[in-house]
Design an enzyme around this catalytic site. Structure first.
Site, mmCIF file in Angstrom:
data_model
loop_
_atom_site.group_PDB
_atom_site.id
_atom_site.type_symbol
_atom_site.label_atom_id
_atom_site.label_comp_id
_atom_site.label_asym_id
_atom_site.label_seq_id
_atom_site.Cartn_x
_atom_site.Cartn_y
_atom_site.Cartn_z
ATOM 1 N N ARG A 184 -11.093 9.515 1.580
ATOM 2 C CA ARG A 184 -11.014 10.199 2.879
ATOM 3 C C ARG A 184 -12.196 11.139 3.055
ATOM 4 O O ARG A 184 -12.687 11.318 4.177
ATOM 5 C CB ARG A 184 -9.663 10.911 3.009
ATOM 6 C CG ARG A 184 -8.514 9.897 3.093
ATOM 7 C CD ARG A 184 -7.123 10.531 3.205
ATOM 8 N NE ARG A 184 -6.085 9.520 3.037
ATOM 9 C CZ ARG A 184 -4.792 9.795 2.838
ATOM 10 N NH1 ARG A 184 -4.383 11.046 2.788
ATOM 11 N NH2 ARG A 184 -3.919 8.817 2.699
ATOM 12 N N TYR A 235 -15.110 0.411 -7.012
ATOM 13 C CA TYR A 235 -16.418 1.047 -6.819
ATOM 14 C C TYR A 235 -17.320 0.830 -8.025
ATOM 15 O O TYR A 235 -18.521 1.067 -7.959
ATOM 16 C CB TYR A 235 -16.233 2.551 -6.543
ATOM 17 C CG TYR A 235 -15.365 2.774 -5.324
ATOM 18 C CD1 TYR A 235 -15.893 2.633 -4.043
ATOM 19 C CD2 TYR A 235 -13.999 3.049 -5.444
ATOM 20 C CE1 TYR A 235 -15.098 2.778 -2.920
ATOM 21 C CE2 TYR A 235 -13.188 3.201 -4.334
ATOM 22 C CZ TYR A 235 -13.744 3.061 -3.077
ATOM 23 O OH TYR A 235 -12.953 3.193 -1.975
ATOM 24 N N LYS A 278 0.603 10.280 5.503
ATOM 25 C CA LYS A 278 0.781 8.906 5.969
ATOM 26 C C LYS A 278 2.127 8.315 5.521
ATOM 27 O O LYS A 278 2.299 7.105 5.477
ATOM 28 C CB LYS A 278 -0.397 8.048 5.483
ATOM 29 C CG LYS A 278 -1.759 8.559 5.983
ATOM 30 C CD LYS A 278 -2.894 7.573 5.775
ATOM 31 C CE LYS A 278 -4.211 8.105 6.350
ATOM 32 N NZ LYS A 278 -5.330 7.136 6.245
ATOM 33 N N LYS A 304 -2.094 -1.521 -3.888
ATOM 34 C CA LYS A 304 -2.988 -0.376 -3.804
ATOM 35 C C LYS A 304 -2.196 0.920 -3.846
ATOM 36 O O LYS A 304 -1.217 1.025 -3.107
ATOM 37 C CB LYS A 304 -3.758 -0.474 -2.488
ATOM 38 C CG LYS A 304 -4.706 0.646 -2.213
ATOM 39 C CD LYS A 304 -5.291 0.481 -0.848
ATOM 40 C CE LYS A 304 -6.163 1.684 -0.577
ATOM 41 N NZ LYS A 304 -6.530 1.787 0.805
ATOM 42 N N LYS A 328 0.849 -1.194 0.000
ATOM 43 C CA LYS A 328 0.000 0.000 0.000
ATOM 44 C C LYS A 328 0.881 1.238 0.000
ATOM 45 O O LYS A 328 1.666 1.462 0.925
ATOM 46 C CB LYS A 328 -0.917 -0.003 1.218
ATOM 47 C CG LYS A 328 -1.795 1.242 1.290
ATOM 48 C CD LYS A 328 -2.848 1.120 2.364
ATOM 49 C CE LYS A 328 -3.675 2.396 2.427
ATOM 50 N NZ LYS A 328 -4.741 2.295 3.429
HETATM 51 C C1 PBG Z 1 -7.723 3.406 5.407
HETATM 52 C C2 PBG Z 1 -7.974 3.121 3.977
HETATM 53 C C3 PBG Z 1 -7.767 3.999 2.903
HETATM 54 C C4 PBG Z 1 -8.272 3.374 1.782
HETATM 55 C C5 PBG Z 1 -8.729 2.118 2.173
HETATM 56 N N1 PBG Z 1 -8.519 1.964 3.530
HETATM 57 C C6 PBG Z 1 -7.267 5.391 2.869
HETATM 58 C C7 PBG Z 1 -5.957 5.762 3.381
HETATM 59 O O1 PBG Z 1 -5.086 4.931 3.611
HETATM 60 O O2 PBG Z 1 -5.800 6.967 3.593
HETATM 61 C C8 PBG Z 1 -8.315 4.006 0.414
HETATM 62 C C9 PBG Z 1 -9.333 3.501 -0.533
HETATM 63 C C10 PBG Z 1 -9.642 4.399 -1.677
HETATM 64 O O3 PBG Z 1 -9.018 5.455 -1.895
HETATM 65 O O4 PBG Z 1 -10.570 4.053 -2.410
HETATM 66 N N2 PBG Z 1 -6.674 2.859 6.005
#
Ligand code: PBG
Length: 331
Positions: A211, A320, A224, A255, A201
Site C-alpha cells: 500500500r 518480488y 478491507k 494470498k 485473498k
Molecule cells: C489491491 C492489491 C493488494 C495487493 C495486491 N493487489 C493490496 C490490498 O488488497 O490492500 C497486495 C500485494 C502485496 O502486499 O504485495 N487490491
C-alpha cells in the site's frame, strides 16, 4: 503409504550422505519458470524510485520498465504483473482513470507486448490505485458497494485486454466479478485472455508495504474486512475458490503466501487446478529486514520460502524476489 523398515534396516541418513544422493531423491523443484514478478510502475522518464518498506524494489518509469522486463525474460521468468503508482490528481471517487485506455498500466502493456511479445503480461483489477480513499471498490455512504464496483472492474479489465494483457488478475474480492468479466471478455472477442483470480485473498496485515508502494496506504479509510476473507476461515476460502473456478477463472491464487500454506495445499488437493500463491510485500519485507540486519542468510531463506510453496502444491508464485531467485538458481 509404506512406512520405513525399523532401524537399523532403515537409516534415513543414508540418502542424505552426499549432495548427489540428496538431489536424486529431491521431491520438489523450483525454477525460474515458476515465477511471476510483480513490478511497480509510475510516470516520468528515467525514474527508479526506491520504496522504503520494500528494500531493493523500485517504482519504475516505463523507459526503465523495458530493460527490467527484458532481463526477466532472459532469466526465464515467464510473466510480470504490473501495479501502477497513480498520480495524485488522477485518484478520484469515481475512479475513472482505472478504465482509461491510455492510463499508465495500459500504456505499459502496449509497450511490453510490442517489444517483448513472449513475456506474459499480467495486470491487477481493483480500484485502489485510482480511488481517492484507497479502497478496492466504490465507497457510497461509507459502504463498499458490490455490484456497481463489478461494472467498473469489467470496464477496467476490458481496457487491459484491449491493450494486450495476457492474464487478468482480479484482486478486489467483490462477489460476481469473475463471471461478469468472463462473459464480457467473450463478448468483446477476448476469448483467449486468461483470468488468474485472487480467489482466496485474506484481510491481511502483510499488505502494508504494497500500500506504500502504490500510494494507497495513507488514504485508506478503515480496513478491507468487509470484502477480504477473515484470516481464521479455511472453508470460506475454499468456497471462494470453488465459486471463482465455476465462474470461469483459469487459475486461482492464495494470498498472502507463507502464513496460508495450509490453504495452498487444500486448494491444490481439492480442485487440482493451476494454483498460485502471492508472497506478498510484508513477507518480502520481513525476510529482507532480517537479512539486512545479518540475522538471516537472505539467499537461503528466499529460496527456502519459495520451495515451501512448491511443496504446498503451488504451480507458481508471485514474488518480488523473482529476478534474484532466477539469478540464484543459475549459480
Ligand atoms: C489491491 C492489491 C493488494 C495487493 C495486491 N493487489 C493490496 C490490498 O488488497 O490492500 C497486495 C500485494 C502485496 O502486499 O504485495 N487490491
Amino acid at each position: 503409504m509404506q512406512s520405513p523398515a525399523p532401524y537399523p534396516a532403515a537409516r534415513m541418513r543414508r540418502l542424505r550422505r552426499t549432495r548427489a544422493l540428496r538431489e536424486m531423491v529431491q521431491e520438489n523443484g523450483l525454477s525460474a519458470g515458476d515465477l511471476i514478478w510483480p513490478v511497480f510502475i509510475r510516470d516520468g522518464d528515467g525514474v527508479e524510485e526506491p520504496i522504503a518498506s520494500l528494500p531493493g524494489v523500485n517504482r519504475l518509469s516505463l523507459d526503465r520498465l523495458l530493460p527490467a522486463a527484458e532481463r526477466a525474460l532472459v532469466l526465464g521468468i515467464p510473466a510480470i504483473c504490473l501495479f501502477p503508482y497513480t498520480a495524485q490528481e488522477l485518484r478520484t471517487e469515481d475512479c475513472a482513470e482505472a478504465w482509461n485506455p491510455d492510463n499508465l498500466t495500459n500504456r505499459a502493456i502496449r509497450m511490453l507486448k510490442a517489444e517483448l511479445p513472449e513475456l506474459m503480461v499480467m495486470t491487477d483489477i481493483a480500484l485502489d490505485p485510482y480511488n481517492a480513499n484507497g479502497h478496492d471498490g466504490f465507497v457510497v455512504d461509507g459502504q463498499i458497494v458490490n455490484d456497481e464496483t463489478v461494472e467498473a472492474l469489467v470496464k477496467m479489465g476490458l481496457a487491459q485486454a484491449d491493450a494486450g494483457a495476457d492474464i487478468l488478475g482480479p484482486s478486489d474480492m467483490m462477489d460476481g466479478r469473475i463471471g461478469a468479466l468472463r462473459s464480457a471478455l467473450e463478448a468483446a472477442g477476448h476469448a483467449d485472455v486468461a483470468i488468474l483470480s485472487y480467489a482466496a485473498k485474506f484481510a491481511s496485515g502483510f499488505y502494508g508495504p504494497f500500500r506504500d508502494a502504490v500510494g494507497a496506504g495513507t488514504r485508506l479509510v478503515g480496513d478491507k474486512a468487509t470484502y477480504q476473507i477473515n484470516p481464521a476461515n479455511r472453508e470460506e476460502a475454499l468456497a471462494c475458490v470453488a465459486r471463482d473456478l465455476s465462474e470461469g477463472a483459469d487459475m486461482v491464487m492464495v494470498k498472502p503466501g507463507m502464513p496460508y500454506l495450509d490453504i495452498c495445499r487444500a486448494v491444490k488437493d481439492r480442485f487440482a487446478r493451476p494454483t498460485f500463491a502471492y508472497q506478498v510485500s510484508g513477507e518480502y519485507a520481513m525476510l529482507m529486514a532480517a537479512a539486512q540486519n545479518g540475522w538471516l542468510d537472505g539467499d537461503k531463506v528466499m529460496l527456502e520460502s519459495l520451495m515451501s510453496f512448491k511443496r504446498a502444491g503451488c504451480d507458481g508464485v508471485l514474488t518480488y524476489f523473482a529476478p534474484r531467485v532466477a539469478e540464484a538458481l543459475r549459480k
